[in-house]
Design a protein around this motif. Structure first.
Motif, PDB file in Angstrom:
ATOM      1  N   VAL A  50       3.023  43.885   1.800  1.00  0.00           N
ATOM      2  CA  VAL A  50       1.983  44.854   1.468  1.00  0.00           C
ATOM      3  C   VAL A  50       2.338  45.596   0.187  1.00  0.00           C
ATOM      4  CG1 VAL A  50       0.872  47.011   2.222  1.00  0.00           C
ATOM      5  CG2 VAL A  50       1.203  45.130   3.842  1.00  0.00           C
ATOM      6  N   PHE A  51       1.367  45.666  -0.724  1.00  0.00           N
ATOM      7  CA  PHE A  51       1.515  46.481  -1.924  1.00  0.00           C
ATOM      8  C   PHE A  51       0.969  47.857  -1.586  1.00  0.00           C
ATOM      9  CE2 PHE A  51      -0.243  48.441  -5.728  1.00  0.00           C
ATOM     10  CZ  PHE A  51       0.868  48.416  -6.558  1.00  0.00           C
ATOM     11  N   ARG A  52       1.779  48.873  -1.781  1.00  0.00           N
ATOM     12  CA  ARG A  52       1.406  50.233  -1.387  1.00  0.00           C
ATOM     13  C   ARG A  52       1.422  51.144  -2.600  1.00  0.00           C
ATOM     14  NH1 ARG A  52      -0.968  53.939   0.754  1.00  0.00           N
ATOM     15  NH2 ARG A  52       0.000  55.537   2.010  1.00  0.00           N
ATOM     16  N   ASN A  53       0.301  51.830  -2.832  1.00  0.00           N
ATOM     17  CA  ASN A  53       0.245  52.918  -3.800  1.00  0.00           C
ATOM     18  C   ASN A  53      -0.777  53.924  -3.284  1.00  0.00           C
ATOM     19  OD1 ASN A  53      -2.322  52.088  -4.562  1.00  0.00           O
ATOM     20  ND2 ASN A  53      -1.699  51.290  -6.549  1.00  0.00           N
ATOM     21  N   ARG A  54      -1.307  54.755  -4.150  1.00  0.00           N
ATOM     22  CA  ARG A  54      -2.211  55.823  -3.714  1.00  0.00           C
ATOM     23  C   ARG A  54      -3.397  55.304  -2.901  1.00  0.00           C
ATOM     24  NH1 ARG A  54      -4.770  58.998  -8.446  1.00  0.00           N
ATOM     25  NH2 ARG A  54      -5.918  57.069  -8.442  1.00  0.00           N
ATOM     26  N   TYR A  82      -5.544  43.955   4.025  1.00  0.00           N
ATOM     27  CA  TYR A  82      -4.449  44.611   3.313  1.00  0.00           C
ATOM     28  C   TYR A  82      -4.320  44.086   1.895  1.00  0.00           C
ATOM     29  CZ  TYR A  82      -1.338  40.593   4.455  1.00  0.00           C
ATOM     30  OH  TYR A  82      -0.756  39.351   4.571  1.00  0.00           O
ATOM     31  N   VAL A  83      -3.648  44.873   1.064  1.00  0.00           N
ATOM     32  CA  VAL A  83      -3.372  44.486  -0.311  1.00  0.00           C
ATOM     33  C   VAL A  83      -1.965  43.899  -0.329  1.00  0.00           C
ATOM     34  CG1 VAL A  83      -3.191  45.240  -2.705  1.00  0.00           C
ATOM     35  CG2 VAL A  83      -4.862  46.321  -1.175  1.00  0.00           C
ATOM     36  N   ALA A  84      -1.853  42.663  -0.788  1.00  0.00           N
ATOM     37  CA  ALA A  84      -0.576  41.947  -0.787  1.00  0.00           C
ATOM     38  C   ALA A  84      -0.147  41.646  -2.215  1.00  0.00           C
ATOM     39  CB  ALA A  84      -0.713  40.637  -0.010  1.00  0.00           C
ATOM     40  N   THR A  85       1.106  41.280  -2.366  1.00  0.00           N
ATOM     41  CA  THR A  85       1.607  40.809  -3.652  1.00  0.00           C
ATOM     42  C   THR A  85       1.910  39.327  -3.525  1.00  0.00           C
ATOM     43  OG1 THR A  85       3.854  41.427  -3.068  1.00  0.00           O
ATOM     44  CG2 THR A  85       2.573  43.032  -4.300  1.00  0.00           C
ATOM     45  N   ARG A  86       1.687  38.596  -4.622  1.00  0.00           N
ATOM     46  CA  ARG A  86       1.910  37.147  -4.609  1.00  0.00           C
ATOM     47  C   ARG A  86       3.060  36.706  -5.484  1.00  0.00           C
ATOM     48  NH1 ARG A  86      -3.748  33.965  -4.996  1.00  0.00           N
ATOM     49  NH2 ARG A  86      -3.467  34.496  -7.169  1.00  0.00           N
ATOM     50  N   ARG A  93      -1.536  41.270  -7.481  1.00  0.00           N
ATOM     51  CA  ARG A  93      -1.998  41.769  -6.192  1.00  0.00           C
ATOM     52  C   ARG A  93      -3.261  41.044  -5.748  1.00  0.00           C
ATOM     53  NH1 ARG A  93      -0.921  46.209  -9.287  1.00  0.00           N
ATOM     54  NH2 ARG A  93      -3.082  46.864  -9.429  1.00  0.00           N
ATOM     55  N   VAL A  94      -3.385  40.873  -4.439  1.00  0.00           N
ATOM     56  CA  VAL A  94      -4.577  40.288  -3.845  1.00  0.00           C
ATOM     57  C   VAL A  94      -5.020  41.149  -2.673  1.00  0.00           C
ATOM     58  CG1 VAL A  94      -4.081  37.898  -4.519  1.00  0.00           C
ATOM     59  CG2 VAL A  94      -3.217  38.768  -2.355  1.00  0.00           C
ATOM     60  N   GLU A  95      -6.325  41.198  -2.470  1.00  0.00           N
ATOM     61  CA  GLU A  95      -6.867  41.797  -1.262  1.00  0.00           C
ATOM     62  C   GLU A  95      -7.012  40.666  -0.262  1.00  0.00           C
ATOM     63  OE1 GLU A  95      -9.987  44.879  -1.998  1.00  0.00           O
ATOM     64  OE2 GLU A  95      -9.705  44.166  -4.053  1.00  0.00           O
ATOM     65  N   ARG A  96      -6.514  40.873   0.947  1.00  0.00           N
ATOM     66  CA  ARG A  96      -6.396  39.787   1.915  1.00  0.00           C
ATOM     67  C   ARG A  96      -6.961  40.199   3.275  1.00  0.00           C
ATOM     68  NH1 ARG A  96      -0.479  37.637   2.096  1.00  0.00           N
ATOM     69  NH2 ARG A  96      -1.178  36.571   0.220  1.00  0.00           N
ATOM     70  N   ILE A  97      -7.721  39.283   3.864  1.00  0.00           N
ATOM     71  CA  ILE A  97      -8.158  39.409   5.255  1.00  0.00           C
ATOM     72  C   ILE A  97      -7.445  38.298   6.006  1.00  0.00           C
ATOM     73  CG2 ILE A  97     -10.087  39.400   6.881  1.00  0.00           C
ATOM     74  CD1 ILE A  97     -10.359  41.583   4.756  1.00  0.00           C
ATOM     75  N   GLU A 118      -8.798  35.687   0.417  1.00  0.00           N
ATOM     76  CA  GLU A 118      -7.842  36.265  -0.522  1.00  0.00           C
ATOM     77  C   GLU A 118      -8.538  36.417  -1.870  1.00  0.00           C
ATOM     78  OE1 GLU A 118      -4.028  34.314  -2.079  1.00  0.00           O
ATOM     79  OE2 GLU A 118      -3.376  35.594  -0.418  1.00  0.00           O
ATOM     80  N   GLN A 119      -8.615  37.658  -2.336  1.00  0.00           N
ATOM     81  CA  GLN A 119      -9.307  37.981  -3.581  1.00  0.00           C
ATOM     82  C   GLN A 119      -8.309  38.586  -4.555  1.00  0.00           C
ATOM     83  OE1 GLN A 119     -12.630  37.756  -4.629  1.00  0.00           O
ATOM     84  NE2 GLN A 119     -11.883  38.546  -6.550  1.00  0.00           N
ATOM     85  N   LEU A 120      -8.184  37.995  -5.743  1.00  0.00           N
ATOM     86  CA  LEU A 120      -7.299  38.528  -6.765  1.00  0.00           C
ATOM     87  C   LEU A 120      -7.762  39.907  -7.175  1.00  0.00           C
ATOM     88  CD1 LEU A 120      -4.892  38.013  -8.676  1.00  0.00           C
ATOM     89  CD2 LEU A 120      -6.542  37.113 -10.323  1.00  0.00           C
ATOM     90  N   HIS A 121      -6.852  40.850  -7.207  1.00  0.00           N
ATOM     91  CA  HIS A 121      -7.159  42.205  -7.671  1.00  0.00           C
ATOM     92  C   HIS A 121      -6.884  42.267  -9.155  1.00  0.00           C
ATOM     93  CE1 HIS A 121      -7.601  46.543  -7.584  1.00  0.00           C
ATOM     94  NE2 HIS A 121      -6.595  46.575  -8.430  1.00  0.00           N
ATOM     95  N   VAL A 122      -7.831  42.770  -9.891  1.00  0.00           N
ATOM     96  CA  VAL A 122      -7.660  42.865 -11.339  1.00  0.00           C
ATOM     97  C   VAL A 122      -7.399  44.309 -11.716  1.00  0.00           C
ATOM     98  CG1 VAL A 122      -8.992  40.809 -11.830  1.00  0.00           C
ATOM     99  CG2 VAL A 122     -10.164  42.981 -11.647  1.00  0.00           C
ATOM    100  N   ASP A 123      -6.621  44.507 -12.773  1.00  0.00           N
ATOM    101  CA  ASP A 123      -6.172  45.844 -13.140  1.00  0.00           C
ATOM    102  C   ASP A 123      -6.269  46.035 -14.649  1.00  0.00           C
ATOM    103  OD1 ASP A 123      -4.882  48.256 -13.489  1.00  0.00           O
ATOM    104  OD2 ASP A 123      -3.086  47.673 -12.388  1.00  0.00           O
TER     105      ASP A 123
END
Length: 170
Positions: A50-54, A82-86, A93-97, A118-123
């Motif tokens: 799990v990637f954890r931030n605010r 949850y937000v995961a790291t790959r 980071r990816v958003e994952r169900i 799994e959806q790639l999170h863009v930043d």
């Protein structure tokens, strides 16, 4: 003292009255509401994934609507958003169900993970990201009366970020 100290909590009720409680760090505990406080049982630990931030982290939990129904698919299934790291640097980071099967052994629960979405999170703030859009994380996960799962996701950002990002070269 229990193990649930990672921030925001979400819970889901099991048919036997116990609760599955998700904390933002990525742990799930089974709690008997009639038991003394601090006697929850850790059933899943995804803190290393799990990637954890605010805003990010373990966001939501839901129980399959046929949980506990003999001979029915999903009789022991629960779902996490949850937000995961790959990657090892934890920058992608990816958003994952995912679906998990509730079992007595936490290692077996973890091994039962089946990633459904799994959806790639863009930043836009990351210099290494090829994408330039800053999203906000959501966190709704519920089953409707039709037995379909519904997912609430975050917004795409403030103001005209989407339009601006789409007009950028590359």
């Amino acid at each position: 003292g229990g193990r649930l100290h990672g921030g925001a909590l979400q819970g889901a009720s099991l048919p036997d009255g116990d609760l599955l409680v998700l904390d933002a760090r990525g742990t799930v505990a089974r709690i008997d509401p009639g038991a003394d406080p601090g006697h929850e049982r850790l059933i899943l630990d995804l803190r290393d994934r799990v990637f954890r931030n605010r805003e990010a982290g373990a966001l939501a939990i839901a129980i399959h609507p046929r949980f506990g129904a003999a001979g029915s698919p999903g009789t022991r299934s629960f779902f996490l958003y949850y937000v995961a790291t790959r990657d090892a640097e934890r920058s992608q980071r990816v958003e994952r169900i995912s679906r998990f099967e509730l079992q007595d052994d936490p290692a077996a629960v973890r091994a039962s993970e089946r990633i459904l979405i799994e959806q790639l999170h863009v930043d836009q703030h990351s210099s290494s990201s090829p994408n330039k859009l800053n999203q906000h994380y959501g966190g709704g996960l519920r089953f409707g009366p039709d037995a379909y799962i519904y997912i609430g996701v975050g917004g795409a950002g403030a103001g005209d970020e989407i339009e601006h990002a789409l007009r950028q070269p590359g």
